[in-house]
Design an enzyme around this catalytic site. Structure first.
Site, PDB file in Angstrom:
ATOM      1  N   ASP A 132      -2.096   5.920  -5.277  1.00 39.68           N
ATOM      2  CA  ASP A 132      -2.783   6.996  -5.991  1.00 39.68           C
ATOM      3  C   ASP A 132      -1.914   7.701  -7.016  1.00 39.68           C
ATOM      4  OD1 ASP A 132      -1.266   8.179  -3.797  1.00 39.68           O
ATOM      5  OD2 ASP A 132      -2.280  10.056  -4.321  1.00 39.68           O
ATOM      6  N   TRP A 145       0.824  -1.206   0.000  1.00 41.18           N
ATOM      7  CA  TRP A 145       0.000   0.000   0.000  1.00 41.18           C
ATOM      8  C   TRP A 145       0.857   1.254   0.000  1.00 41.18           C
ATOM      9  CZ3 TRP A 145      -5.330   0.134  -0.030  1.00 41.18           C
ATOM     10  CH2 TRP A 145      -6.001  -1.052   0.284  1.00 41.18           C
ATOM     11  N   ASP A 146       0.507   2.192  -0.838  1.00 43.65           N
ATOM     12  CA  ASP A 146       0.969   3.554  -0.630  1.00 43.65           C
ATOM     13  C   ASP A 146       0.213   4.100   0.581  1.00 43.65           C
ATOM     14  OD1 ASP A 146       2.192   6.129  -1.245  1.00 43.65           O
ATOM     15  OD2 ASP A 146       0.190   6.725  -1.900  1.00 43.65           O
ATOM     16  N   VAL A 147       0.761   5.135   1.216  1.00 43.52           N
ATOM     17  CA  VAL A 147       0.136   5.669   2.431  1.00 43.52           C
ATOM     18  C   VAL A 147      -0.579   6.990   2.152  1.00 43.52           C
ATOM     19  CG1 VAL A 147       0.499   6.381   4.813  1.00 43.52           C
ATOM     20  CG2 VAL A 147       1.881   4.533   3.857  1.00 43.52           C
TER      21      VAL A 147
END
Length: 211
Positions: free
Chosen positions: A165, A9-11
């Site tokens: 994103d 996951w990107d944060v």
């Protein structure tokens, strides 16, 4: 998707609402250093500068340390703010660590996925978290991803998915490293030519349709 067992996951901008945290941290910074009102226009200009400098990091033009400092140097120079950029940067990072605002649906989604998948955080920013500052490489560099992979037990790239994103950072980096990628695109922006993805979602809970 039944084969996936690892999700990276990107944060910021994917699980956490970085814009809200950024706004609060900058307001607190201006208040702490008595630099006057942190107007909406100033906030917008800082966000523009910040994005520009992080893009330069992605292209390998600047180091992370240069990005963190020079964004404030640029803002203060443009706005004629008589404050020490280095001191403000240090305070800003402290304030940024205080506020965490989840993207809508993120908490419920993580609770749903946690029993089924191994979840890791992979961020260029400052749990088990793979942070570019510690790994010595930044997204979208393949080195960043391969150093993440090396620390995941029994890692199989055919069974991994990156969710983020940023097309230029998360998605380009994941595809360049040989794993599947899902673009979280809540603003429904146009894709960037030359950057492919396996999935596109506009809300996090859409992931439950195939995970």
């Amino acid at each position: 998707m039944a084969q996936i067992n690892v999700i990276l996951w990107d944060v910021d901008g994917t699980l956490l609402d970085f814009s809200a945290a950024e706004r609060r941290a900058l307001e607190d910074c201006f208040r702490s250093f008595q630099m006057g009102p942190c107007t909406p226009e100033l906030l917008a200009r800082y966000s523009q500068i910040n994005r520009t400098y992080w893009r330069r990091l992605e292209r390998g033009e600047l180091t992370r340390e240069q990005v963190l400092l020079e964004r404030f140097v640029c803002l203060f120079r443009e706005e004629h703010i008589p404050a020490d950029p280095a001191a403000c940067q240090a305070a800003y990072e402290d304030f940024l660590c205080v506020g965490h605002y989840f993207i809508e649906g993120a908490e419920d989604l993580l609770a749903y996925l946690a029993p089924k998948y191994r979840l890791y955080l992979a961020s260029n920013g400052t749990a088990r978290v793979f942070i570019s500052q510690k790994l010595g490489a930044n997204k979208p560099s393949p080195a960043f991803f391969h150093r993440c992979f090396a620390q995941i037990p029994d890692f199989d790239p055919q069974k991994a998915l990156m969710i983020g994103d940023s097309l230029t950072s998360d998605i380009r980096g994941a595809k360049g490293a040989g794993i599947a990628a899902c673009w979280f695109n809540p603003r429904q922006e146009a894709p960037v030519p030359g950057i492919s993805m396996d999935y596109e979602i506009h809300g996090l809970l859409q992931l439950r349709e195939f995970l």
